[in-house]
Design a protein around this motif. Sequence first.
Motif, PDB file in Angstrom:
ATOM      1  N   HIS A 272      -4.137   2.400   9.811  1.00 19.48           N
ATOM      2  CA  HIS A 272      -2.861   2.361  10.283  1.00 19.48           C
ATOM      3  C   HIS A 272      -2.038   3.238  10.360  1.00 19.48           C
ATOM      4  CE1 HIS A 272       1.045  -0.167  11.129  1.00 19.48           C
ATOM      5  NE2 HIS A 272       0.054  -1.124  11.693  1.00 19.48           N
ATOM      6  N   ARG A 273      -1.858   4.022  11.567  1.00 21.67           N
ATOM      7  CA  ARG A 273      -1.094   5.309  11.316  1.00 21.67           C
ATOM      8  C   ARG A 273       0.220   5.144  11.055  1.00 21.67           C
ATOM      9  NH1 ARG A 273      -1.731   9.077  16.695  1.00 21.67           N
ATOM     10  NH2 ARG A 273      -3.928   8.583  15.807  1.00 21.67           N
TER      11      ARG A 273
ATOM     12  N   LEU B 188      -4.188   6.456  -2.174  1.00 22.54           N
ATOM     13  CA  LEU B 188      -4.286   7.046  -0.934  1.00 22.54           C
ATOM     14  C   LEU B 188      -5.557   6.790   0.112  1.00 22.54           C
ATOM     15  CD1 LEU B 188      -3.044  10.424  -1.794  1.00 22.54           C
ATOM     16  CD2 LEU B 188      -1.719   8.797  -0.548  1.00 22.54           C
ATOM     17  N   ALA B 189      -6.959   6.587  -0.555  1.00 21.97           N
ATOM     18  CA  ALA B 189      -7.931   6.648  -0.137  1.00 21.97           C
ATOM     19  C   ALA B 189      -7.868   4.967   0.738  1.00 21.97           C
ATOM     20  CB  ALA B 189      -9.162   6.573  -0.882  1.00 21.97           C
ATOM     21  N   ARG B 190      -7.282   4.083  -0.043  1.00 23.39           N
ATOM     22  CA  ARG B 190      -7.116   2.844   0.462  1.00 23.39           C
ATOM     23  C   ARG B 190      -6.118   2.830   1.722  1.00 23.39           C
ATOM     24  NH1 ARG B 190      -7.935  -1.136   2.591  1.00 23.39           N
ATOM     25  NH2 ARG B 190      -7.778  -3.221   1.828  1.00 23.39           N
TER      26      ARG B 190
ATOM     27  N   THR C 192       3.686   6.124   4.232  1.00 21.81           N
ATOM     28  CA  THR C 192       3.016   6.362   2.565  1.00 21.81           C
ATOM     29  C   THR C 192       3.301   7.789   2.314  1.00 21.81           C
ATOM     30  OG1 THR C 192       1.518   4.651   2.849  1.00 21.81           O
ATOM     31  CG2 THR C 192       1.170   6.299   1.111  1.00 21.81           C
ATOM     32  N   LEU C 193       3.079   8.555   3.237  1.00 19.12           N
ATOM     33  CA  LEU C 193       3.077   9.926   2.836  1.00 19.12           C
ATOM     34  C   LEU C 193       4.602  10.586   2.854  1.00 19.12           C
ATOM     35  CD1 LEU C 193       0.337  11.743   5.110  1.00 19.12           C
ATOM     36  CD2 LEU C 193       0.276  11.083   2.917  1.00 19.12           C
TER      37      LEU C 193
ATOM     38  N   PHE D 124       0.655  -1.358  -0.292  1.00 21.67           N
ATOM     39  CA  PHE D 124      -0.110  -0.072   0.185  1.00 21.67           C
ATOM     40  C   PHE D 124       0.833   1.299  -0.023  1.00 21.67           C
ATOM     41  CE2 PHE D 124      -2.370  -3.402   2.098  1.00 21.67           C
ATOM     42  CZ  PHE D 124      -3.509  -3.418   1.364  1.00 21.67           C
ATOM     43  N   VAL D 125       2.225   1.063   0.736  1.00 16.28           N
ATOM     44  CA  VAL D 125       3.178   2.384   0.476  1.00 16.28           C
ATOM     45  C   VAL D 125       3.543   2.516  -0.907  1.00 16.28           C
ATOM     46  CG1 VAL D 125       5.126   3.153   1.358  1.00 16.28           C
ATOM     47  CG2 VAL D 125       3.663   1.970   2.576  1.00 16.28           C
ATOM     48  N   SER D 126       3.781   1.555  -1.670  1.00 18.23           N
ATOM     49  CA  SER D 126       4.106   1.707  -3.078  1.00 18.23           C
ATOM     50  C   SER D 126       3.208   2.186  -3.830  1.00 18.23           C
ATOM     51  CB  SER D 126       4.936   0.399  -3.540  1.00 18.23           C
ATOM     52  OG  SER D 126       3.945  -0.822  -3.801  1.00 18.23           O
TER      53      SER D 126
END
Length: 751
Positions: free
Chosen positions: A42-43, A34-36, A49-50, A7-9
Amino acid sequence: MANHWLFVSLPVAAFSVVLGGHPVAGAGLLALALARVITLRHRLTLWLTLVTLVGIGGYLVWQQYAVSRRQISPFQTSDVALTVRFQPDALSFRGAGYTLIARNQANGENVLLRGWASSAAELRRLKEIQYPQSWQISGQQSGILPATNFSQFDAAKYWAHRGVTKTVKVVSVTRRARAARSLLTYYGDWWHHWRARLIRYCDHLPGALRVYALGLLPGSRAVEAAQELQGMKTLGLLHLFSISGLHVALLLTAVEWVCVHLRLQKEHWEWGLLLGLPGYLILAGGGSGVLRACLMRGIQLGGHKLRLKVTGLDAWAGALLVGLIVNPGLLFELGSQLSYGLSLGLVVLARESPGWRQIGLTLLGLPSLLSGIFQWHVLTVVANVVLVPLFPLVMLPATLLGVVSFAWVPVVSEWCAQLLGLLDSGLARMADLPGNVSFGKPWWWVCWLWLAGSWWLFSRPPRRRKRWLVGLLASYGVVYGLIHLPLQGEVTYFDVGQGDSILLRSPFNRRIAMIDTGGRLAFPQPKWVPKTPETYGATFTNLNYLRSLGIDHIDDLYLTHHDADHIGDLPAFLAALRVKRLLVPAGMEREPGWQRLLRTIRSATVIQPIKIGSAVPLTVRHPYEAAPAENANSLALQGDFGGLNFLFMGDLDQAGEQKILADHPQLRTDVLKLGHHGSKTASAPAFIRQLQPRWAVISAGRHNRYGHPNEETLATLQAAQVPAVSTQTSGMIRYVYTGTHGSWQTKLKGE
């Protein structure tokens, strides 16, 4: 955080789509990704991701800006003198020519060099280079020419993704020396030295073994690879080759097996493997598939050494992030799409039954294949089922055995070459069987929807998938119909360099005709120049475009006369398409010289001589009688398309123009394709004044030795106030119409 790196990638991948030329679609994907991530609640994943998006995204923006600042015009050349450093394995050869990527020592910029050996001795010295070189060169520099025809491979984008924006034609090399080494370059120089030696060694292997060994071990491409692997390409099996990195995973697994059975301590060989992976990446050529495979294995090994849980999805995501840093255009290249897409499928579909896994891999690879090579063979699934097990059991072992035994027991290498050759012959025969679907090029957004639909399909329970599978396959049928029954027709002037080739396609593909095929004028080569397989420019220009439209036949192929720049690529057309009728100027059908081009005919083709008054779909304006098919006897053809009248003059000279005027004093046209590429031997002022064309089209090569179009011809057009557009500066020129209305499009903006 297992699997959360996926999800980060994904937002970074979406952002690369924004920068790659699809800002709206990329922004939509970015918002979805980003919505996913947010819905995971999960903070730590959100913050990672950001930070990753800002860090890598910022780097990609900076890199794109830096590349754009270095770009120069591909239409203008300038004299330069450079000192460059390059690796020995960067050199690739075709005949007496060589190309390589070298670093400009003055500013650190990579440039694409093209040169030619002046003698057999110089060519031999170039092929024997084994250490990094420092050259002082003088040459002519220009920007890299982008794709000049629609659906053509874009070399400028490909190299820009790798930070290369300039090409230099080497005129002379004033100094050659072995480059100095430093502590920072020693590791890479050592591995490049051994890769150069491996390439030279594999280059001497026999037959098909040479092609397989070069592709699978140093990741190099033999000049005959296109012909040798044509069956594999047609059947969509290139993912078995170095394009996917599958062989890398097998080789690394074999190394681990050897280390275990030699009873080496796991702690030692794991560190050795981890530290050796960057070197192996260089040795294997560093392609996208090799990079992905090495990164995934390296991330998993590194996680194990650091006592971190790294899943297959985490390793894939890490490989994707690094791959995007190395090549920002990764998601737009067929090899990368297949490598990353199919490897992700193998990870995600690992628990599926063999049948569903094969269906899933086929569905995941199909959009990329159709978008990249525009065709699919119905036997691809069967070939996959048979060859995937054969690759680790036969193809790779035979290649390794042939390579190792060549120096000591050459006869074993010959046996391995014969085995691989038989395999290629079998694939070629399978590819020739009925079932090759000329699908055409789907719209990019449709390919994305197909991929999304494939993932959605496998999110359903197996018992509920069949209905979704039928719907997904039905969508392929709908798109196939839309491609093959287009509402619009077109008149297209291809950019084939110094030559002519024109497509006349009516709406719904009711009739498909072409005027000439293009081709290269052959110039005699010294005897010492190595022979190379015969290739045709049409494969990358007009034929490629026809495939993108799903066209698998031509109703009428007009050959204006016998010059090679007009009909030299005829064999490529006859081999690739079903040509129903060849129409030639009366007299040409009896000439033996051009008939050697007919040896690749694969279907019943009628050869029909035509002249004034012949009953054919286009109006024949010339010739008047049977004669040798030279410029003076060239076909001149006229027809109406989309509310405009078009006149195609071939290479007809001014004497022929005068005959046409004398016979048709009221002749007019809207669009005139100038005769003989804009030469002063055609397009007489009286002819232009009489026709009163609204536009003139010129088909000529850039920097051609003949000076086409001639200044005198351009002055004639200017005096008659006729605007002219040329393939030299505008690339492909096409008029797309519906009914009696249409619009003009050019591939390049022109200068």
